[in-house]
Each structure stands twice: as structure tokens, then as C-alpha cells.
Design a protein around this motif. Structure first.
Motif, PDB file in Angstrom:
ATOM      1  N   ALA A   1     -12.816  -7.594 -94.133  1.00  0.00           N
ATOM      2  CA  ALA A   1     -13.559  -6.567 -94.861  1.00  0.00           C
ATOM      3  C   ALA A   1     -12.642  -5.487 -95.415  1.00  0.00           C
ATOM      4  O   ALA A   1     -12.948  -4.865 -96.438  1.00  0.00           O
ATOM      5  CB  ALA A   1     -14.607  -5.940 -93.947  1.00  0.00           C
ATOM      6  N   LEU A   2     -11.495  -5.267 -94.766  1.00  0.00           N
ATOM      7  CA  LEU A   2     -10.555  -4.252 -95.224  1.00  0.00           C
ATOM      8  C   LEU A   2      -9.535  -4.811 -96.218  1.00  0.00           C
ATOM      9  O   LEU A   2      -8.946  -4.047 -96.982  1.00  0.00           O
ATOM     10  CB  LEU A   2      -9.807  -3.649 -94.029  1.00  0.00           C
ATOM     11  CG  LEU A   2     -10.641  -2.875 -93.019  1.00  0.00           C
ATOM     12  CD1 LEU A   2      -9.784  -2.453 -91.828  1.00  0.00           C
ATOM     13  CD2 LEU A   2     -11.278  -1.644 -93.661  1.00  0.00           C
ATOM     14  N   CYS A   3      -9.331  -6.121 -96.198  1.00  0.00           N
ATOM     15  CA  CYS A   3      -8.270  -6.728 -97.015  1.00  0.00           C
ATOM     16  C   CYS A   3      -8.683  -7.001 -98.457  1.00  0.00           C
ATOM     17  O   CYS A   3      -7.826  -7.088 -99.338  1.00  0.00           O
ATOM     18  CB  CYS A   3      -7.814  -8.045 -96.386  1.00  0.00           C
ATOM     19  SG  CYS A   3      -6.867  -7.842 -94.859  1.00  0.00           S
ATOM     20  N   GLY A   4      -9.961  -7.184 -98.726  1.00  0.00           N
ATOM     21  CA  GLY A   4     -10.376  -7.591-100.060  1.00  0.00           C
ATOM     22  C   GLY A   4      -9.895  -8.999-100.361  1.00  0.00           C
ATOM     23  O   GLY A   4      -9.836  -9.862 -99.467  1.00  0.00           O
TER      24      GLY A   4
ATOM     25  N   VAL B   1      -8.318 -13.091 -91.107  1.00  0.00           N
ATOM     26  CA  VAL B   1      -9.458 -13.992 -90.950  1.00  0.00           C
ATOM     27  C   VAL B   1     -10.566 -13.430 -90.076  1.00  0.00           C
ATOM     28  O   VAL B   1     -11.728 -13.821 -90.231  1.00  0.00           O
ATOM     29  CB  VAL B   1      -9.014 -15.376 -90.416  1.00  0.00           C
ATOM     30  CG1 VAL B   1      -8.229 -16.126 -91.471  1.00  0.00           C
ATOM     31  CG2 VAL B   1      -8.185 -15.259 -89.164  1.00  0.00           C
ATOM     32  N   PHE B   2     -10.246 -12.528 -89.154  1.00  0.00           N
ATOM     33  CA  PHE B   2     -11.316 -11.870 -88.408  1.00  0.00           C
ATOM     34  C   PHE B   2     -12.159 -11.029 -89.361  1.00  0.00           C
ATOM     35  O   PHE B   2     -11.644 -10.408 -90.294  1.00  0.00           O
ATOM     36  CB  PHE B   2     -10.748 -10.993 -87.292  1.00  0.00           C
ATOM     37  CG  PHE B   2     -10.351 -11.753 -86.060  1.00  0.00           C
ATOM     38  CD1 PHE B   2     -11.232 -12.646 -85.463  1.00  0.00           C
ATOM     39  CD2 PHE B   2      -9.112 -11.566 -85.488  1.00  0.00           C
ATOM     40  CE1 PHE B   2     -10.879 -13.342 -84.326  1.00  0.00           C
ATOM     41  CE2 PHE B   2      -8.742 -12.265 -84.348  1.00  0.00           C
ATOM     42  CZ  PHE B   2      -9.635 -13.152 -83.760  1.00  0.00           C
TER      43      PHE B   2
ATOM     44  N   THR C   1      -5.198  -8.754 -84.034  1.00  0.00           N
ATOM     45  CA  THR C   1      -6.586  -8.604 -83.579  1.00  0.00           C
ATOM     46  C   THR C   1      -7.572  -8.347 -84.715  1.00  0.00           C
ATOM     47  O   THR C   1      -8.770  -8.560 -84.545  1.00  0.00           O
ATOM     48  CB  THR C   1      -6.713  -7.443 -82.578  1.00  0.00           C
ATOM     49  OG1 THR C   1      -6.450  -6.206 -83.241  1.00  0.00           O
ATOM     50  CG2 THR C   1      -5.752  -7.624 -81.410  1.00  0.00           C
ATOM     51  N   GLY C   2      -7.070  -7.860 -85.862  1.00  0.00           N
ATOM     52  CA  GLY C   2      -7.979  -7.513 -86.948  1.00  0.00           C
ATOM     53  C   GLY C   2      -8.730  -6.224 -86.721  1.00  0.00           C
ATOM     54  O   GLY C   2      -9.701  -5.929 -87.420  1.00  0.00           O
TER      55      GLY C   2
ATOM     56  N   PHE D   1      -6.320   1.653 -94.158  1.00  0.00           N
ATOM     57  CA  PHE D   1      -6.529   1.572 -95.597  1.00  0.00           C
ATOM     58  C   PHE D   1      -7.553   0.478 -95.895  1.00  0.00           C
ATOM     59  O   PHE D   1      -7.655  -0.520 -95.164  1.00  0.00           O
ATOM     60  CB  PHE D   1      -5.217   1.243 -96.313  1.00  0.00           C
ATOM     61  CG  PHE D   1      -4.310   2.424 -96.530  1.00  0.00           C
ATOM     62  CD1 PHE D   1      -4.171   2.987 -97.785  1.00  0.00           C
ATOM     63  CD2 PHE D   1      -3.601   2.980 -95.469  1.00  0.00           C
ATOM     64  CE1 PHE D   1      -3.334   4.069 -97.994  1.00  0.00           C
ATOM     65  CE2 PHE D   1      -2.767   4.061 -95.660  1.00  0.00           C
ATOM     66  CZ  PHE D   1      -2.627   4.617 -96.929  1.00  0.00           C
ATOM     67  N   GLN D   2      -8.290   0.660 -96.960  1.00  0.00           N
ATOM     68  CA  GLN D   2      -9.169  -0.382 -97.482  1.00  0.00           C
ATOM     69  C   GLN D   2      -8.606  -0.826 -98.823  1.00  0.00           C
ATOM     70  O   GLN D   2      -8.319   0.007 -99.678  1.00  0.00           O
ATOM     71  CB  GLN D   2     -10.585   0.148 -97.660  1.00  0.00           C
ATOM     72  CG  GLN D   2     -11.230   0.628 -96.363  1.00  0.00           C
ATOM     73  CD  GLN D   2     -12.646   1.119 -96.609  1.00  0.00           C
ATOM     74  OE1 GLN D   2     -13.519   0.362 -97.011  1.00  0.00           O
ATOM     75  NE2 GLN D   2     -12.854   2.395 -96.387  1.00  0.00           N
ATOM     76  N   ALA D   3      -8.460  -2.129 -98.990  1.00  0.00           N
ATOM     77  CA  ALA D   3      -7.785  -2.641-100.179  1.00  0.00           C
ATOM     78  C   ALA D   3      -8.696  -3.560-100.981  1.00  0.00           C
ATOM     79  O   ALA D   3      -9.568  -4.245-100.437  1.00  0.00           O
ATOM     80  CB  ALA D   3      -6.520  -3.390 -99.771  1.00  0.00           C
ATOM     81  N   ALA D   4      -8.455  -3.575-102.287  1.00  0.00           N
ATOM     82  CA  ALA D   4      -9.121  -4.546-103.152  1.00  0.00           C
ATOM     83  C   ALA D   4      -8.373  -5.870-103.146  1.00  0.00           C
ATOM     84  O   ALA D   4      -8.960  -6.931-103.386  1.00  0.00           O
ATOM     85  CB  ALA D   4      -9.204  -4.005-104.576  1.00  0.00           C
TER      86      ALA D   4
END
Length: 488
Positions: free
Chosen positions: A188-191, A182-183, A157-158, A166-169
């Protein structure tokens, strides 16, 4: 790069099928962990790396990544959420091969320059808690590399479970992207996202019969004009205008249709708006509509009709819309804005070539019994219900076909959230259908081009700008697809 998108369940099936085809799951894990390590080494100079390992196969990938980094001379350490003896299967075997320093992942944040999030992959179904939640909320994203997906992000679902992830670069995933990649919220969280080949045979992936795709120019063929093209061969699009004081939206659609290549574009105008429209139109033609028969004629004569942008509401407009929809031997219709409200709730089948373009509010009015929580499932169900193409607008616009195919669009900009932007999108789709593209392909291509225009314009964008930037977008597309020599 393949545009196929796989679900979490399909990835599990691929792992199992790869093993049955002679590629052991431990080999897949070794390849995955090595891919993570190599992606890190390609982007950073050697520095202390804390690899955060969870209890499952995602953690197993982390143990391998730590070993590969350590063997390359990087100061890597493993910080495990569970004791090594509590691991099972391939993860236990991967951990047994690690000879470096290992620490329990408790309350203290490991001291490192980079953090590899190998706690939980895309299959996580419960929110983060404890130390995992604390680290997700505290680690700076520019120092985080995620394995598969950032922990806390639901793969199909994204969505961030309980709004914590977590937020990743950098995110390294395997075989194919998942919906979370892709969502918009997931992206925005995947970098930066790297899709690594870990040795799964192509036939194993093909056997999944994937029906979800990331939108790209590889999915559709733009209708570049032939050297002997003339305007009548490039299609005629008609855009239905609203009455006096409500005419701008149809002109935006008509201009977009002309810019994207339609040979002829006409505004169909109520009598009280003829002078208003005539004062604003040059290359776009103008036709008067006095009653329902004129809308039926337009639907039967134009190669595509756009109806809905500022069209009007009430019984009279519903009669005009019905006349167009029920016209004999009619062409496809792109239904937007007021037309969607007039159709709500959707109770009958449209022509399978028609395209509905609702935003979320319009979608809920059209399909009040279809939950929009899972956007892919919602768009697919709506497409089946309507018997037509459904383009569900948003930061991750979805295009669904009644046969189950779905495309997720990843081009765009938040600056596209402005009045008239959707009217331009409707015109782009209609202009492409008018030139002979199938409706599903035209909706996907229109969304992609619309997003590219938004990316190019950025801050200060207004809807009138979108058709004007389109020629440069099309020139770039021609160059990218090798058609440049034919369309100079």
C-alpha cells in the motif's frame, strides 16, 4: 518475472557475492541509479525533480539517478541529508560524479514536481525522525518515487516503523522483491513496483537458496482435466456439516470444491440436519453421519475431507474430529474454523498432507507461544509444530511448509472479509487436493484463486458469489498458462 522474495540480509549477501564474482559494488550502484532514472523517464515528462539522498548506499543510488536525469535534460537537484564530505565508500564516489546543484536537506521542503526518496532503503531499523519524518508526513504520494522501499518501511516485515513512512506512487527495487513489497501494508505504501536488473549474475541469486515466494500461477500446476477425464478420476471431496441451523458453511465448501474441478462433492451431515441440507443440494451429494465411525470412514474414502466450518464445539465434536484424524490410511484433511478451536492448543503432529487454515485469532489459540509479529517466521514455526501445511489468513495470506518454504499471496480484496469467505477457501483447497495436487501447492493455488475471485467481484461480494465467478477466473488462467485449447 521471478517470484523469489529475498530478505534484507540476503540482498547484502548478494551484493557481496556479486562483487566477489567480478561485478563491483559501484557498478551495481550505477546500474541501480540508472534504473531509477529510466523508470521515471518512462512514466513522466521532463519536470523538476528533487532527489532526496540519505547517508548510505540508498542515497548513493539517488546521486546516480540525479546525474542520469540531469544528463537527459531533466531539471534535477540533489538535497542531501548529510554533507557530501560525510559520505563514505560507493556513495561518496557516486556523489563526486554529480556536478549539478546540491542543497542541504533541512527544514524547508524542496520546490519540485517530483521527489525521489533515496533517504533510507529496506535495511532501516529505526523510525524516521527530523526532516525525514516531516517529509514522510507531508509529501503527496503521487509525486514520490521511492528507491528500494519507501523510507521508514522495514524491509523484512512490511511494517512502517512507528507507523511513519513515505508513501510512493512508484517504487524501484533491485534483483528481487523483499517482503515489504508483497505484504499488504508495504504494498500500500509502495505504489507501482518495478524490479530492476542491475547486473547481478543469476548464479549469485540462486546461491541464496531462497525459500520465500510471491504466489503466482508459475509456482503450481493447475490440474486441468485430461481429454478422457471422468468424474471418479477428478477426485471426491467430503465437507463435514454442522448440525441443524449450522449447515451453510459446509455447503459453501462443498460447492467451491465442485466448482474448482472435483469430480464428486459430498456433504457429510448429522442426522438432525439431513433435511435442511437436502433442501439446498443438487449436484452435491449428501451422506448421513451418526457417529465417529462415519467421520473416520469419510476421511478414509474421500480424496480430501473438509472439517471445521460451523462444525460445532464441545466433547462430542472433538470425538468426531479425532475419529477423522486417526482414521486408518486416511487422505488429507483441510482443517478450518471450529476444528482449529477443537485442536487448540496444538500439541501433536498431524499428517504432513493436512492443511490448517487459521485466521490470526485462531492462530493465537492454536499456537499461543508463537509470536505472530513476524508473519513469515510465525507461519513457518507453526507448520513445523503441526507437521502440516499452515495457511495463515489475512490481507497477505501466508502458506508455510514444514521444510521452510513459504508463499505470500498477493491476490485479493478487502471485500473478501465477509462471512463464509473462509469456508469457500477451504473448499477450493480441498477440491484441488482431491484432484491430485500436493497440499502445499493446493493451498497456494486455492489462496490465489480465492483472491482473484474477490478482485473480480469487488463491492457487494458475498461468499455465495465466489464459486459462481470461479469459472471465468479459471478460463483466464487457462488462457494465461496456455491450457485454453485443452479445456474448452
Amino acid at each position: 518475472m521471478s517470484s523469489e522474495i529475498i530478505s534484507v540480509a540476503q540482498m547484502r549477501a548478494i551484493d557481496a557475492a556479486a562483487a566477489a564474482a567480478g561485478v563491483p559494488t559501484l557498478t551495481l550502484m550505477e546500474n541501480a541509479g540508472a534504473a531509477v532514472a529510466h523508470a521515471i523517464m518512462a512514466r513522466f515528462s521532463p519536470r523538476p525533480v528533487a532527489v532526496l539522498c540519505g547517508p548510505g548506499n540508498n542515497g548513493g543510488d539517488g546521486w546516480v539517478a540525479a546525474r542520469v536525469l540531469h544528463e537527459a535534460g531533466w531539471p534535477a537537484t540533489v538535497h542531501s541529508l548529510v554533507p557530501r564530505e560525510a559520505l563514505h565508500g560507493d556513495a561518496a564516489l557516486a556523489a563526486a560524479r554529480w556536478l549539478g546543484d546540491t542543497y542541504p536537506l533541512t527544514g524547508e521542503t524542496p520546490d519540485a514536481a517530483l521527489y525521489v526518496d533515496a533517504l533510507f532503503g529496506a535495511g532501516l531499523t529505526r523510525p524516521l525522525d527530523g526532516v525525514a519524518k516531516r517529509l514522510a508526513l507531508s509529501l503527496p504520494r503521487e509525486r514520490v518515487i521511492a528507491v528500494d522501499t519507501p523510507s521508514g518501511l522495514e524491509g523484512d516485515t512490511g511494517r512502517a516503523l512507528d507507523d511513519v513512512a513515505f508513501q510512493a506512487a512508484l517504487t524501484i527495487t533491485f534483483v528481487r522483491k523483499k517482503p515489504a513489497h508483497v505484504f499488504a501494508a508495504g504494498r500500500a505504501l509502495c505504489g507501482e513496483i518495478v524490479v530492476a536488473d542491475i547486473g547481478v549474475p543469476d548464479r549469485v541469486v540462486s546461491a541464496q537458496n531462497t525459500s520465500i515466494f510471491e504466489n503466482s500461477s508459475a509456482l503450481w500446476r493447475f490440474p486441468w482435466p485430461r481429454v478422457d477425464a471422468h468424474k471418479h478420476a477428478r477426485g471426491h471431496v467430503i465437507s463435514a456439516s454442522g448440525g441443524h441451523g449450522r449447515t451453510g458453511a459446509a455447503r459453501l465448501s462443498a460447492r467451491a470444491a465442485l466448482r474448482v474441478g472435483a469430480g464428486l462433492s459430498t456433504v457429510l451431515s448429522p442426522s438432525d440436519a439431513m433435511s435442511e441440507n437436502a433442501a439446498q443440494l443438487t449436484a452435491i451429494m449428501l451422506r448421513e453421519a451418526k457417529g465417529g465411525e462415519d467421520y473416520a470412514r469419510a476421511a478414509s474414502e474421500a480424496h480430501c475431507l473438509v472439517i471445521g466450518p460451523a462444525f460445532g464445539l464441545g466433547d462430542l465434536y472433538k470425538t468426531h474430529l479425532d475419529a477423522a484424524l486417526n482414521a486408518p490410511k486416511r487422505f488429507p484433511i483441510v482443517l478450518d474454523a471450529d476444528a482449529l478451536t477443537l485442536l487448540a492448543p496444538m500439541t501433536y503432529k498431524l499428517d504432513p498432507r493436512d492443511v490448517l487454515t487459521p485466521h490470526l485469532g485462531e492462530f493465537k489459540r492454536l499456537f499461543p507461544d508463537i509470536s505472530a509479529e513476524d508473519r513469515i517466521a510465525a507461519a513457518r514455526a507453526a507448520s513445523v509444530r503441526a507437521g502440516a501445511i499452515v495457511l495463515l489468513k489475512g490481507p497477505d495470506t501466508l502458506i508455510a511448509h514444514p521444510d521452510g518454504r513459504a508463499v505470500i499471496n498477493t491476490t485479493g480484496s478487502p471485500y473478501l472479509a465477509t462471512a463464509g469467505s473462509g469456508d469457500v477457501l477451504a473448499g477450493l483447497i480441498a477440491g484441488l487436493i482431491g484432484q491430485g495436487m500436493g497440499s502445499f501447492a493446493a493451498a497456494a493455488a486455492g489462496a490465489w484463486l480465492h483472491g482473484k475471485c474477490g478482485e473480480a467481484l469487488g463491492p457487494g461480494l458475498i461468499a455465495e458469489d465466489l464459486p459462481e465467478i470461479l469459472p471465468s477466473i479459471l478460463k483466464a488462467l487457462a488462457k494465461e498458462t496456455g491450457a485454453a485449447d485443452d479445456v474448452r
